[in-house]
Design a protein around this motif. Structure first.
Motif, short mmCIF file in Angstrom:
data_model
loop_
_atom_site.label_atom_id
_atom_site.label_comp_id
_atom_site.label_asym_id
_atom_site.label_seq_id
_atom_site.Cartn_x
_atom_site.Cartn_y
_atom_site.Cartn_z
N TYR A 11 14.81 72.43 -9.41
CA TYR A 11 15.26 71.38 -10.32
C TYR A 11 16.75 71.44 -10.57
CZ TYR A 11 10.28 71.25 -10.90
OH TYR A 11 8.94 71.17 -10.64
N ASN A 12 17.44 72.30 -9.87
CA ASN A 12 18.88 72.41 -9.99
C ASN A 12 19.53 71.13 -9.46
OD1 ASN A 12 21.65 73.10 -9.07
ND2 ASN A 12 21.08 75.14 -9.79
N ASP A 13 20.62 70.70 -10.10
CA ASP A 13 21.31 69.47 -9.67
C ASP A 13 21.78 69.55 -8.23
OD1 ASP A 13 20.91 68.27 -12.10
OD2 ASP A 13 22.90 68.76 -12.88
N ALA A 14 22.09 70.75 -7.76
CA ALA A 14 22.53 70.91 -6.37
C ALA A 14 21.43 70.45 -5.42
CB ALA A 14 22.89 72.36 -6.11
N ILE A 15 20.19 70.71 -5.77
CA ILE A 15 19.06 70.33 -4.91
C ILE A 15 18.70 68.86 -5.12
CG2 ILE A 15 16.63 70.78 -4.37
CD1 ILE A 15 18.44 73.05 -3.54
N VAL A 74 26.24 70.97 7.96
CA VAL A 74 26.38 72.43 7.98
C VAL A 74 26.45 73.00 6.57
CG1 VAL A 74 28.01 74.28 8.56
CG2 VAL A 74 27.39 72.60 10.28
N VAL A 75 27.04 72.26 5.64
CA VAL A 75 27.24 72.79 4.30
C VAL A 75 26.03 72.55 3.38
CG1 VAL A 75 28.33 70.86 3.09
CG2 VAL A 75 29.13 73.17 2.70
N MET A 76 25.07 71.76 3.81
CA MET A 76 23.90 71.49 2.96
C MET A 76 23.15 72.76 2.53
SD MET A 76 22.63 67.91 4.61
CE MET A 76 21.32 67.51 3.50
N PRO A 77 22.99 73.76 3.40
CA PRO A 77 22.34 74.98 2.93
C PRO A 77 23.10 75.68 1.80
CG PRO A 77 22.34 74.93 5.31
CD PRO A 77 23.18 73.78 4.85
N ALA A 78 24.40 75.46 1.71
CA ALA A 78 25.18 76.08 0.63
C ALA A 78 24.69 75.61 -0.73
CB ALA A 78 26.67 75.76 0.79
N LEU A 79 24.20 74.37 -0.80
CA LEU A 79 23.66 73.87 -2.07
C LEU A 79 22.37 74.59 -2.44
CD1 LEU A 79 24.37 70.07 -1.66
CD2 LEU A 79 25.71 71.77 -2.90
N ALA A 89 26.18 84.07 0.05
CA ALA A 89 25.77 83.14 1.11
C ALA A 89 26.43 81.79 0.93
CB ALA A 89 24.25 82.99 1.13
N ARG A 90 26.53 81.34 -0.32
CA ARG A 90 27.20 80.06 -0.60
C ARG A 90 28.66 80.11 -0.17
NH1 ARG A 90 30.62 77.76 -3.88
NH2 ARG A 90 30.97 79.64 -5.07
N LYS A 91 29.35 81.17 -0.55
CA LYS A 91 30.77 81.31 -0.18
C LYS A 91 30.93 81.39 1.34
CE LYS A 91 32.70 83.47 -4.27
NZ LYS A 91 33.31 84.70 -4.81
N PHE A 92 30.01 82.09 2.00
CA PHE A 92 30.08 82.19 3.45
C PHE A 92 30.01 80.81 4.09
CE2 PHE A 92 27.77 82.18 7.48
CZ PHE A 92 28.68 82.85 8.27
N PHE A 98 31.49 75.70 7.63
CA PHE A 98 31.95 74.37 7.19
C PHE A 98 33.21 73.96 7.94
CE2 PHE A 98 34.76 72.01 4.23
CZ PHE A 98 34.03 70.84 4.15
N TRP A 99 34.09 74.88 8.24
CA TRP A 99 35.39 74.56 8.83
C TRP A 99 35.35 74.38 10.34
CZ3 TRP A 99 38.76 72.56 5.81
CH2 TRP A 99 38.69 72.84 4.47
N ILE A 100 34.29 74.83 10.99
CA ILE A 100 34.22 74.70 12.45
C ILE A 100 34.22 73.23 12.88
CG2 ILE A 100 32.81 75.19 14.50
CD1 ILE A 100 31.99 77.83 13.02
N PRO A 101 33.35 72.36 12.32
CA PRO A 101 33.44 70.94 12.70
C PRO A 101 34.74 70.28 12.25
CG PRO A 101 31.34 71.40 11.62
CD PRO A 101 32.17 72.62 11.49
N TRP A 102 35.30 70.74 11.14
CA TRP A 102 36.56 70.16 10.68
C TRP A 102 37.69 70.43 11.65
CZ3 TRP A 102 37.48 66.34 7.67
CH2 TRP A 102 36.58 66.01 6.68
#
Length: 172
Positions: A11-15, A74-79, A89-92, A98-102
């Motif tokens: 129920y977290n807003d991130a999800i 790629v960053v969706m799992p961070a949420l 894990a979030r910071k990783f 996240f920066w590889i596609p950028w």
């Protein structure tokens, strides 16, 4: 069975908000890139440059859109990691993958390797790859004529006409 406390992370807003929002944004970036790169929408290679310094370069914006969309995916799992409280894990995810596609998106602003494009794009680049060169070969045009009447054929015919108009504009 899951208890209310055990499922609180769901129920977290991130999800609830973050993942659907990122999913929609990623789809809005990836779908046009997919259509452009698979060849059902080729007029982008003939379209005028949006930025003045790109006038002499080939258009690469579908590659840029694809890379930006992949960065969001790629960053969706961070949420999920944020909702679970897994800070490392979030910071990783934010500091690494996240920066590889950028990197691809940033490089794509100026240049894109011909070998990483689809077959029709490589053929167009081999033919000169300029805005006044038609991205549809004679074989492609014949294949469109052989398609049954329908939405796909009409869409391709409209795209062919747009390419011809852009090429005629450049010849003037």
């Amino acid at each position: 069975m899951m208890t209310a406390a055990g499922s609180a992370w769901l129920y977290n807003d991130a999800i609830i908000i973050g993942i659907p929002l990122l999913g929609v944004l990623a789809w809005c970036l990836i779908y046009p890139a997919y259509r452009a790169l698979r060849g059902s929408w080729r007029s982008w290679v003939n379209a005028p440059a949006y930025l003045p310094w790109q006038a002499s370069l080939t258009n690469t914006w579908p590659f840029i859109l694809l890379c930006m969309g992949l960065a969001l995916v790629v960053v969706m799992p961070a949420l999920v990691f944020e909702a679970l409280g897994w800070e490392a894990a979030r910071k990783f995810m934010w500091n690494g993958p996240f920066w590889i596609p950028w990197a691809g998106a940033i490089v794509g602003i100026f240049w894109w390797p011909k070998s990483l494009g689809p077959k029709w794009y490589r053929a167009w680049r081999n033919a000169g790859g300029k805005r006044n060169i038609m991205p549809f070969t004679d074989e492609d045009l014949e294949a469109v004529r052989r398609l049954p009447e329908g939405k796909r054929r009409r869409r391709l015919e409209k795209n062919i006409q747009a390419c011809r108009a852009y090429c005629a504009q450049d010849e003037e």
